[in-house]
Write a protein that holds these residues in place. Sequence first.
Motif, PDB file in Angstrom:
ATOM      1  N   ILE A   8     -45.671  29.881  -0.120  1.00 39.62           N
ATOM      2  CA  ILE A   8     -45.174  28.953   0.912  1.00 39.62           C
ATOM      3  C   ILE A   8     -43.650  28.964   0.935  1.00 39.62           C
ATOM      4  O   ILE A   8     -43.037  28.998   2.009  1.00 39.62           O
ATOM      5  N   GLU A   9     -43.030  28.934  -0.240  1.00 37.54           N
ATOM      6  CA  GLU A   9     -41.558  28.967  -0.308  1.00 37.54           C
ATOM      7  C   GLU A   9     -40.999  30.219   0.375  1.00 37.54           C
ATOM      8  O   GLU A   9     -39.998  30.157   1.087  1.00 37.54           O
ATOM      9  N   VAL A  12     -41.349  29.758   4.176  1.00 37.43           N
ATOM     10  CA  VAL A  12     -40.356  28.801   4.677  1.00 37.43           C
ATOM     11  C   VAL A  12     -38.972  29.448   4.729  1.00 37.43           C
ATOM     12  O   VAL A  12     -38.257  29.337   5.737  1.00 37.43           O
ATOM     13  N   LYS A  13     -38.612  30.142   3.684  1.00 35.63           N
ATOM     14  CA  LYS A  13     -37.310  30.823   3.623  1.00 35.63           C
ATOM     15  C   LYS A  13     -37.194  31.859   4.741  1.00 35.63           C
ATOM     16  O   LYS A  13     -36.171  31.932   5.433  1.00 35.63           O
ATOM     17  N   HIS A  16     -36.804  30.138   8.270  1.00 38.01           N
ATOM     18  CA  HIS A  16     -35.448  29.594   8.444  1.00 38.01           C
ATOM     19  C   HIS A  16     -34.453  30.718   8.715  1.00 38.01           C
ATOM     20  O   HIS A  16     -33.573  30.584   9.572  1.00 38.01           O
ATOM     21  N   ARG A  23     -31.794  25.450   5.979  1.00 33.10           N
ATOM     22  CA  ARG A  23     -32.782  24.537   5.389  1.00 33.10           C
ATOM     23  C   ARG A  23     -32.048  23.381   4.723  1.00 33.10           C
ATOM     24  O   ARG A  23     -31.595  23.482   3.583  1.00 33.10           O
ATOM     25  N   ARG A  35     -39.508  22.077  10.706  1.00 34.08           N
ATOM     26  CA  ARG A  35     -40.393  21.643   9.617  1.00 34.08           C
ATOM     27  C   ARG A  35     -41.810  21.396  10.123  1.00 34.08           C
ATOM     28  O   ARG A  35     -42.785  21.803   9.503  1.00 34.08           O
ATOM     29  N   ILE A  38     -43.499  24.757  10.968  1.00 34.52           N
ATOM     30  CA  ILE A  38     -43.872  25.467   9.736  1.00 34.52           C
ATOM     31  C   ILE A  38     -45.109  24.816   9.113  1.00 34.52           C
ATOM     32  O   ILE A  38     -46.043  25.508   8.710  1.00 34.52           O
ATOM     33  N   ILE A  51     -48.209  21.969   1.086  1.00 34.88           N
ATOM     34  CA  ILE A  51     -47.250  21.984   2.197  1.00 34.88           C
ATOM     35  C   ILE A  51     -46.206  20.889   2.004  1.00 34.88           C
ATOM     36  O   ILE A  51     -45.005  21.127   2.179  1.00 34.88           O
ATOM     37  N   LEU A  55     -42.160  21.542   1.631  1.00 30.04           N
ATOM     38  CA  LEU A  55     -41.265  21.033   2.675  1.00 30.04           C
ATOM     39  C   LEU A  55     -40.493  19.786   2.240  1.00 30.04           C
ATOM     40  O   LEU A  55     -39.677  19.266   3.001  1.00 30.04           O
ATOM     41  N   ALA A  86     -43.245  30.917  12.834  1.00 34.29           N
ATOM     42  CA  ALA A  86     -43.853  30.434  11.591  1.00 34.29           C
ATOM     43  C   ALA A  86     -45.270  30.983  11.415  1.00 34.29           C
ATOM     44  O   ALA A  86     -45.665  31.365  10.312  1.00 34.29           O
ATOM     45  N   THR A  90     -46.338  33.356   8.389  1.00 39.83           N
ATOM     46  CA  THR A  90     -47.407  32.880   7.506  1.00 39.83           C
ATOM     47  C   THR A  90     -48.465  33.952   7.339  1.00 39.83           C
ATOM     48  O   THR A  90     -48.873  34.270   6.221  1.00 39.83           O
TER      49      THR A  90
END
Length: 125
Positions: A8-9, A12-13, A16, A23, A35, A38, A51, A55, A86, A90
């Motif tokens: 997940i990290e 997210v990275k 962004h 972020r 956010r 995502i 999640i 986040l 996103a 994912t």
Amino acid sequence: MKNNLEIIEKIVKNVHCIVGVPRINTRKQPHVQLRAAIAMALTPRFNSLEICKALERDRTAVSYYKNTHDANMLYWKDYDKYYSVAQKQTKSVFDLESGNYDLKTLDKEIEVLLERRKKLIESEV
């Protein structure tokens, strides 16, 4: 294979980085939109607690994102674009990290993306 939080990290990275929104922990636009987008893209593959942790939000925020997603897609400027990015990240990162990816598939996706890029460049000229 990495654990879910690490995956997940990474997602997210990547998101962004792709959309060019830093972020940071704020309630200002476009950070809130990103956010929420995502979180919704992560929802089919990860549980709400994972999640929330990634986040840095509580579970009620993720629940709120779920309840407002359809309206956000229609009325929130740029939300649909963020959600699309996103979702793609994912799927891509999850498949890669879980071993559901092979070089042939990756090469084909790159080929499609390069063709799409070429068409966009031609339409701008």
